[in-house]
Write a protein that holds these residues in place. Structure first.
Motif, PDB file in Angstrom:
ATOM      1  N   UNK A  46       0.853  -1.192   0.000  1.00 32.90           N
ATOM      2  CA  UNK A  46       0.000   0.000   0.000  1.00 32.90           C
ATOM      3  C   UNK A  46       0.889   1.243   0.000  1.00 32.90           C
ATOM      4  N   UNK A  47       0.510   2.230  -0.808  1.00 29.31           N
ATOM      5  CA  UNK A  47       1.334   3.428  -0.936  1.00 29.31           C
ATOM      6  C   UNK A  47       0.439   4.652  -1.115  1.00 29.31           C
ATOM      7  N   UNK A  48       0.671   5.666  -0.270  1.00 24.75           N
ATOM      8  CA  UNK A  48      -0.062   6.919  -0.362  1.00 24.75           C
ATOM      9  C   UNK A  48       0.719   7.890  -1.243  1.00 24.75           C
ATOM     10  N   UNK A  49       0.006   8.601  -2.108  1.00 27.82           N
ATOM     11  CA  UNK A  49       0.646   9.576  -2.991  1.00 27.82           C
ATOM     12  C   UNK A  49      -0.083  10.908  -2.881  1.00 27.82           C
ATOM     13  N   UNK A  50       0.661  11.930  -2.449  1.00 24.67           N
ATOM     14  CA  UNK A  50       0.079  13.233  -2.171  1.00 24.67           C
ATOM     15  C   UNK A  50       0.685  14.344  -3.013  1.00 24.67           C
ATOM     16  N   UNK A  51       1.735  14.028  -3.788  1.00 27.14           N
ATOM     17  CA  UNK A  51       2.395  15.048  -4.605  1.00 27.14           C
ATOM     18  C   UNK A  51       1.735  15.134  -5.979  1.00 27.14           C
ATOM     19  N   UNK A  79      -4.204   6.390  -3.723  1.00 29.17           N
ATOM     20  CA  UNK A  79      -3.622   5.282  -2.961  1.00 29.17           C
ATOM     21  C   UNK A  79      -3.376   4.141  -3.932  1.00 29.17           C
ATOM     22  N   UNK A  80      -2.178   3.590  -3.877  1.00 27.06           N
ATOM     23  CA  UNK A  80      -1.839   2.479  -4.767  1.00 27.06           C
ATOM     24  C   UNK A  80      -1.704   1.194  -3.948  1.00 27.06           C
ATOM     25  N   UNK A  81      -2.183   0.114  -4.540  1.00 30.02           N
ATOM     26  CA  UNK A  81      -2.039  -1.202  -3.904  1.00 30.02           C
ATOM     27  C   UNK A  81      -1.832  -2.230  -5.010  1.00 30.02           C
ATOM     28  N   UNK A  82      -0.708  -2.952  -4.910  1.00 25.69           N
ATOM     29  CA  UNK A  82      -0.325  -3.884  -5.980  1.00 25.69           C
ATOM     30  C   UNK A  82      -0.251  -3.089  -7.285  1.00 25.69           C
ATOM     31  N   UNK A  83      -1.003  -3.473  -8.281  1.00 24.02           N
ATOM     32  CA  UNK A  83      -0.972  -2.774  -9.567  1.00 24.02           C
ATOM     33  C   UNK A  83      -2.139  -1.821  -9.747  1.00 24.02           C
ATOM     34  N   UNK A  84      -2.958  -1.657  -8.697  1.00 16.48           N
ATOM     35  CA  UNK A  84      -4.148  -0.829  -8.822  1.00 16.48           C
ATOM     36  C   UNK A  84      -3.941   0.538  -8.193  1.00 16.48           C
ATOM     37  N   UNK A  85      -4.691   1.518  -8.695  1.00 23.29           N
ATOM     38  CA  UNK A  85      -4.618   2.893  -8.214  1.00 23.29           C
ATOM     39  C   UNK A  85      -6.028   3.331  -7.829  1.00 23.29           C
TER      40      UNK A  85
END
Length: 257
Positions: free
Chosen positions: A1-6, A11-17
């Motif tokens: 899981x990855x949060x993107x604020x820039x 929010x990304x998880x595996x290959x999904x956004x």
């Protein structure tokens, strides 16, 4: 899981956004993410969402948005619902190892500054380019109302501009000055009061054997600063102007040792 604020929050998880379509929910998640692992009070969230003009049932609306955010995060990589924690004073977002583009940007900038200061210009340039690659657009574009989101958006833009300045400096010091002329012209058009970009453009034009154009950039900066601020260019810009007028050899690219 990855949060993107820039850029637009996602929010990304595996290959999904995963993205939010409701602006208030996006603002709330951004506020929780900026203050991750710290309690954000309900009143702070109300201020971030509505400024100084909250609706009558703002507290109830915050509760509803939190519930909807939990459902959103469950589909975006937090199926057990552990990310948002309710506390007596408010709410807390637990990252627990989740990635964050802001952390990656800060790390790249920290490394780039250290490499630049120690003269490792190629490494510094790589770090600055890595930092810039993380920026997908204006942070919280048009969403910031409260102090936390506004402060973050201001910080993100200032860091982006500083990263661009440092990247230009590194390329110029490496003799790659012609690469940045177009970029600097664009940056000056976008930020006409930022004197650093005028200084950098003057130097790279001079090193590209375009002395007359370099002097014209100074006149343009002088005209804009007088018109907009009633000020003369900073002394560093004035010194560079004088050095270009006299073809000061100190402006030449240092010979490789």
């Amino acid at each position: 899981m990855r949060y993107e604020l820039l850029g637009p929050l996602r929010v990304r998880h595996a290959q999904e956004c995963f993205s939010l379509s409701a602006p208030k929910m996006e603002m709330m998640l951004a506020a929780l993410l900026i203050g991750s692992d710290r309690v954000i009070t309900k009143q702070q969230l109300v201020t971030e969402l509505w400024g100084d003009r909250p609706p009558r049932r703002a507290s109830a609306a915050v509760h509803v948005y939190i519930s909807q955010l939990r459902k959103f995060l469950a589909t975006a990589g937090d199926p057990e619902g552990r990310a948002i924690v309710t506390k007596p004073a408010g709410y807390l977002l637990r990252r627990e190892g989740a990635g964050h583009d802001v952390d990656e940007f800060k790390d790249a900038m920290r490394q780039g500054r250290a490499q630049h200061a120690s003269g490792r210009l190629e490494e510094a340039l790589h770090s600055f380019d890595r930092a810039l690659s993380l920026i997908r657009g204006p942070a919280l574009d048009g969403l910031a109302e409260g102090p936390v989101l506004t402060s973050f958006a201001t910080w993100a833009e200032e860091e982006r501009l500083e990263c661009l300045e440092l990247s230009v400096e590194a390329r110029t010091a490496l003799g790659r000055h012609r690469e940045v002329i177009s970029l600097l012209n664009t940056l000056i058009a976008q930020h006409p009061l930022r004197e650093t970009f005028y200084r950098q453009l003057m130097l790279v034009l001079y090193r590209s054997e375009r002395q007359a154009e370099a002097l014209q950039v100074y006149r343009s900066a002088q005209r804009v600063l007088r018109s907009e601020l009633g000020l003369e260019p900073h002394r560093s810009l004035r010194r560079l102007h004088q050095a270009i007028l006299t073809s000061d050899r100190l402006l030449d690219l240092p010979a490789a040792s």
